[in-house]
Write an enzyme that holds these catalytic residues in place. Structure first.
Site, PDB file in Angstrom:
ATOM      1  CG  ASN A 289      38.099  50.749 -17.612  1.00 39.10           C
ATOM      2  OD1 ASN A 289      36.916  50.423 -17.300  1.00 39.10           O
ATOM      3  ND2 ASN A 289      39.198  49.907 -17.364  1.00 39.10           N
ATOM      4  CG  HIS A 294      37.328  48.884 -13.344  1.00 39.43           C
ATOM      5  ND1 HIS A 294      38.004  48.811 -14.492  1.00 39.43           N
ATOM      6  CD2 HIS A 294      38.211  49.335 -12.443  1.00 39.43           C
ATOM      7  CE1 HIS A 294      39.417  48.777 -14.115  1.00 39.43           C
ATOM      8  NE2 HIS A 294      39.518  49.142 -12.815  1.00 39.43           N
ATOM      9  CG  ASP A 324      39.243  46.986 -25.956  1.00 35.16           C
ATOM     10  OD1 ASP A 324      39.955  46.075 -25.908  1.00 35.16           O
ATOM     11  OD2 ASP A 324      39.825  48.146 -26.225  1.00 35.16           O
TER      12      ASP A 324
END
Length: 414
Positions: A289, A294, A324
């Protein structure tokens, strides 16, 4: 001649052979100018709000030929108002006698009723709703043109048939009960959802509201049924329900859905299996990320969700809690079966992903809690799996750990 309604009667009168008014009796001290002593034709000329040539001719001929007459004329009253009067006369003795009626109010009411009828017919004709009248036996008496537009049936094909004939077989009994309740004097406040059969065979879901039709004695004659196509509304509601119970990013069920599903499984005690909750946290997701952005992180989460679903057995469920973190709920015969499921998921997640045309490798840490006699609470099961997941994460590699009721955290052999 039209019978006189006492509310419409303005005056009664008598005339001699020359048509001169010999008697004039107003029903009340009303606004009509008196005609006593005047030829009725002259009185009409003086009181007329506008020229009344045809009416004057009719009166002159009737008096001369001793014939009955009936004319309508606008008259200017003493109070300045103009009213439409009906002047009626019959031969009597050497002259005539008759009465004067105010028909303006009645005419206005008739015109208003006609306008309302026209407006109602326009509404029915152009309405997208299905509007129908049925008799006391529940048979169609009339239907709106929208029946043809929405479900393909014509007036000739439906009038005389039971309104329940078009319904889905599963909807007929409840609809018949509701209609009987209405015809018996009951009330149906909410719309009744039914499926009406289209002429080509498929069904259209409609919401139907019904109102009784009563006569002047309060007896039910039938009902008016107004049905509206609610397929789009139902689809919109279903979509909102889906959004409320599913994760927008991955399309997987969310926490609310999985907790309800878990509670259902915890209530099952008769198949010899245990409910296992696997709490999954990705390893290495933050690095992807941060490094690729993103958008790349979102795409990775979507791919993880799809891969987890591919690893599910019939009856297993996977959900995304947020970030996550994912959860798998499954029925397992014992701890070894749960361990095999966890290892299979770890192996799957360690296979490379392709994000933005670049290979990405991650892993996962899985905490497992098994429902037992002391665990019938979804929140407790989630907390225990979460605690076991953090123990697995301390291994610095993909691993799974079990939460044990004695407070220990163990790696269960497979």
């Amino acid at each position: 001649m039209t019978p006189a309604d006492p509310m419409d009667l303005f005056a009664v009168w008598s005339c001699d052979a020359q048509g001169r008014c010999t008697h004039w009796q107003a029903a009340t001290a009303g606004p009509l100018p008196p005609a006593h002593g005047l030829p009725l034709v002259q009185w009409l000329q003086q009181a007329g709000a506008e020229p009344a040539g045809a009416a004057l001719g009719t009166l002159t001929t009737a008096f001369a030929a001793r014939q009955p007459f009936q004319v309508e004329v606008p008259v200017l009253c003493a109070d300045g108002s103009a009213r439409r009067l009906m002047l009626c006369g019959l031969p009597a003795g050497d002259g005539h006698q008759g009465f004067v009626l105010d028909v303006g109010a009645r005419q206005a009411a008739l015109e208003s009723a006609l306008r309302t009828a026209v407006q109602d017919r326009l509404l029915v004709t152009h309405s997208t709703d299905l509007i129908a009248h049925c008799d006391l036996q529940g048979r169609y008496v009339s239907i709106s043109p929208s029946y043809g537009r929405l479900i393909g049936w014509t007036d000739a094909e439906l009038v005389g048939r039971l309104v329940t004939d078009l319904l889905h077989p599963d909807d007929r009994a409840p609809a018949e009960a509701a209609l009987a309740h209405l015809m018996g004097g009951g009330e149906i406040v909410e719309a009744v959802e039914v499926r009406k059969r289209h002429r080509d065979g498929h069904y259209v879901t409609v919401g139907t509201k019904a109102s009784p039709v009563m006569d002047s004695a309060g007896q039910c004659l039938g009902a008016v049924l107004v049905s509206r196509d609610i397929r789009r509304e139902k689809a919109r509601i279903q979509n909102l329900e889906t959004l409320a119970r599913h994760d927008v990013l991955t399309g997987l069920p969310n926490r609310a859905w999985i907790e309800e599903h878990l509670q259902t499984l915890l209530a099952v005690h008769d198949d010899g299996a245990a409910t296992a909750l696997l709490f999954i946290d990705l390893n290495g997701f933050k690095a992807v990320n941060d490094r690729q952005g993103h958008a790349a992180g979102d795409e990775l989460l979507r791919q993880v969700g799809r891969r987890l679903q591919q690893g599910m057995r019939p009856g297993d469920a996977v959900a995304r809690l947020g970030g996550d973190e994912f959860v798998v709920v499954a029925r397992c015969s014992d701890a070894r079966a749960a361990a095999r499921l966890a290892q299979r998921l770890l192996d799957s997640l360690e296979q490379p992903f392709c994000v933005q045309e670049q290979p990405v490798r991650i892993g996962a840490s899985i905490g497992i809690s098994l429902a037992g006699d002391d665990t019938h609470c979804t929140a407790l099961l989630l907390r225990r799996a979460d605690a076991a997941m953090y123990q697995a994460k301390a291994c610095d590699r993909s691993a799974f750990r079990f939460f044990e009721a004695d407070g220990g955290l163990h790696h269960q052999p497979m």
